[in-house]
Scaffold this motif. Structure first.
Motif, short mmCIF file in Angstrom:
data_model
loop_
_atom_site.label_atom_id
_atom_site.label_comp_id
_atom_site.label_asym_id
_atom_site.label_seq_id
_atom_site.Cartn_x
_atom_site.Cartn_y
_atom_site.Cartn_z
N SER A 133 31.88 31.24 29.88
CA SER A 133 30.74 31.32 28.97
C SER A 133 30.54 32.73 28.42
O SER A 133 29.80 32.92 27.46
CB SER A 133 29.47 30.86 29.69
N ASN A 134 31.21 33.74 29.00
CA ASN A 134 31.11 35.10 28.48
C ASN A 134 32.30 35.49 27.61
O ASN A 134 32.42 36.65 27.22
CB ASN A 134 31.04 36.10 29.65
N GLY A 135 33.17 34.54 27.33
CA GLY A 135 34.32 34.85 26.48
C GLY A 135 35.49 35.46 27.23
O GLY A 135 36.38 36.02 26.61
N ALA A 136 35.49 35.35 28.55
CA ALA A 136 36.61 35.88 29.34
C ALA A 136 37.62 34.76 29.59
O ALA A 136 37.25 33.63 29.87
CB ALA A 136 36.10 36.43 30.67
N PHE A 137 38.91 35.11 29.49
CA PHE A 137 39.96 34.14 29.73
C PHE A 137 40.06 33.85 31.23
O PHE A 137 40.12 34.77 32.05
CB PHE A 137 41.30 34.67 29.21
N LEU A 138 40.08 32.57 31.55
CA LEU A 138 40.09 32.15 32.96
C LEU A 138 41.51 32.14 33.50
O LEU A 138 42.42 31.57 32.88
CB LEU A 138 39.49 30.75 33.07
N ILE A 139 41.69 32.76 34.65
CA ILE A 139 42.98 32.77 35.34
C ILE A 139 42.71 32.40 36.79
O ILE A 139 41.90 33.04 37.47
CB ILE A 139 43.65 34.16 35.23
N ASP A 140 43.39 31.36 37.26
CA ASP A 140 43.12 30.80 38.59
C ASP A 140 43.97 31.51 39.65
O ASP A 140 44.86 30.92 40.26
CB ASP A 140 43.40 29.29 38.57
N ARG A 141 43.70 32.79 39.86
CA ARG A 141 44.43 33.59 40.84
C ARG A 141 43.45 34.48 41.61
O ARG A 141 42.28 34.59 41.25
CB ARG A 141 45.50 34.45 40.17
N ASP A 142 43.96 35.18 42.63
CA ASP A 142 43.12 36.01 43.48
C ASP A 142 42.93 37.40 42.86
O ASP A 142 43.91 38.12 42.64
CB ASP A 142 43.79 36.14 44.85
N PRO A 143 41.67 37.80 42.60
CA PRO A 143 41.46 39.09 41.92
C PRO A 143 41.92 40.29 42.74
O PRO A 143 42.32 41.31 42.19
CB PRO A 143 39.95 39.13 41.70
N ARG A 144 41.86 40.18 44.06
CA ARG A 144 42.23 41.30 44.92
C ARG A 144 43.69 41.69 44.72
O ARG A 144 44.03 42.88 44.76
CB ARG A 144 41.98 40.91 46.38
N TYR A 145 44.56 40.72 44.54
CA TYR A 145 45.99 41.01 44.38
C TYR A 145 46.37 41.19 42.91
O TYR A 145 47.40 41.80 42.61
CB TYR A 145 46.84 39.91 45.04
#
Lengths: 128, 128, 128, 128, 128
Positions: free
Chosen positions: A63-75
């Motif tokens: 909803s903020n216009g960010a592209f969704l990526i289904d991965r772990d942000p830490r890595y």
């Protein structure tokens, strides 16, 4: 706080605001530039998603216009830093296997030979 | 930032936006796909909550539309990464017992034999 | 994203939405259930604040409806996980003294004997 | 989520909502009470900024009503916990020099002798 | 929560609200003062971006009015703390190489000789 989207409004005078990209990686927001994502590995998934001449669709946005990526942000974070700076930098509290998995997933080929030696158990490592 | 919910709007062309799921785990927001939650362990709680053929109701949602789960986000995070990548990856600063508790709670059976050996005190571990 | 506050809308079918509680601990938001806060130690401050038969007022709330608690979220987090899972789990990068201070403050009696031995300097510890 | 600012709406029945203070320290939001900030060291900068009889102006506030402080939130956090609990508690992954710098800056005198010995290199430390 | 932008509304009575600057570094928000960014190294990129007499344009801003910087927030954080306090303080869980990369990028010259010795492998370090 008036936003001017012309190219003269940007750091180093070579980016315009359409070159800023928001990524929602598993729930954490990352801001980066199109140049960062597309410059280093042209065959990486990120380059193919975000290069202006790409045929791979960049996917869903939140909803903020960010592209969704289904991965772990830490890595994902050290990989993005690698794309920004050209240096692979890992903190002592991160497992290199996690970053290697992301390098495989995003097909960032130049990073893989830097990571693979870090994930070999010590007693299986080749003599140096 | 126009959102098109058709399936052609999504990463890899095989997810549509209804396949993106927001989880509020103890206060931290996670974004993931329905495929990630339902593919690996069909008997896990998450698969039963989010598979389209499920009979288990996914529960309450917060004001942002995220499903509420009353667990610790720090230990949930490596489990979700396991469901995404198929690899169990633990950082050195995390206690494996915390992740094992979540594997029991969410009934992610395939992960339990990977975690249990990591939580046995060294002098009680079987000889290898 | 329609919210139905009836009890059938909730995980495990035994919680309704009024059983979800938001805590703002020193600036960090935690979501948990009333059951978690009230089930284990009936004499703890949290049980007395949030049990439906309580005579202790739960206190001020912030603009998002979260109850304000003037404590450190980093040390509160393992205590809340203890109330959720019944297991005290500490990561190697956390000082047990911080968690013990919170156990005293919130009067979570059953947790104190688990924490006190971890905070004794090694050369003062009783022989085992 | 109706907010009643009367004193009877607050934890322990001795705080009213004007006693809750939001601090934006370098970008991270902290919630605490006026009592915490003013009780321990009357000559500290925080006591002078927030005591009701103070002559030091508390400074600028951000768009959420939080007082802006141009310092590092990572090192401010253990100091605030010290003001809350009276105990100085440091995690193993934090550099005590960072906390000592903040103790000097905020003039929290009672904390300085607890921190200074932790920042002396081992081979320069006096014999004990 | 009325904001008065006059200079008398600010910490230490010498900053007015236009001296507060928001930075969005790779997705994380930092608040700091113009003085912090411009005082120490006049030739650093940050000084040139934010000094009132600068000829370098500070670049794009996000929807909250924060200046966008395409770098890693984890390594930017100790550099900003260096500009605030004059001390370079690194936690044990951070790789000094990451901070050194940022010192090069932002051209914070005085910080580089403090960081370079920390990134030399032990067996290559000069005898001391």
């Amino acid at each position: 706080t008036n936003v001017d989207a012309s190219s003269s409004n940007c750091i180093f005078h070579w980016k315009n605001s359409s070159d800023w990209i928001k990524l929602n990686v598993g729930g954490q927001l990352f801001y980066t530039s199109r140049t960062t994502l597309t410059n280093s590995d042209p065959d990486s998934m990120l380059a193919r998603m975000f290069s202006t001449s790409s045929n791979l669709h960049p996917g869903c946005i939140d909803s903020n216009g960010a592209f969704l990526i289904d991965r772990d942000p830490r890595y994902f974070s050290p990989l993005l830093n690698y794309l920004r700076s050209g240096s692979l930098i890992l903190d002592p509290d991160i497992n290199p296997k996690g970053v290697l998995e992301e390098a495989y997933f995003f097909n960032i080929q130049s990073c893989i030979p830097l990571l693979e030696p870090l994930t070999i158990p010590r007693d299986e490592a080749p003599l140096s």
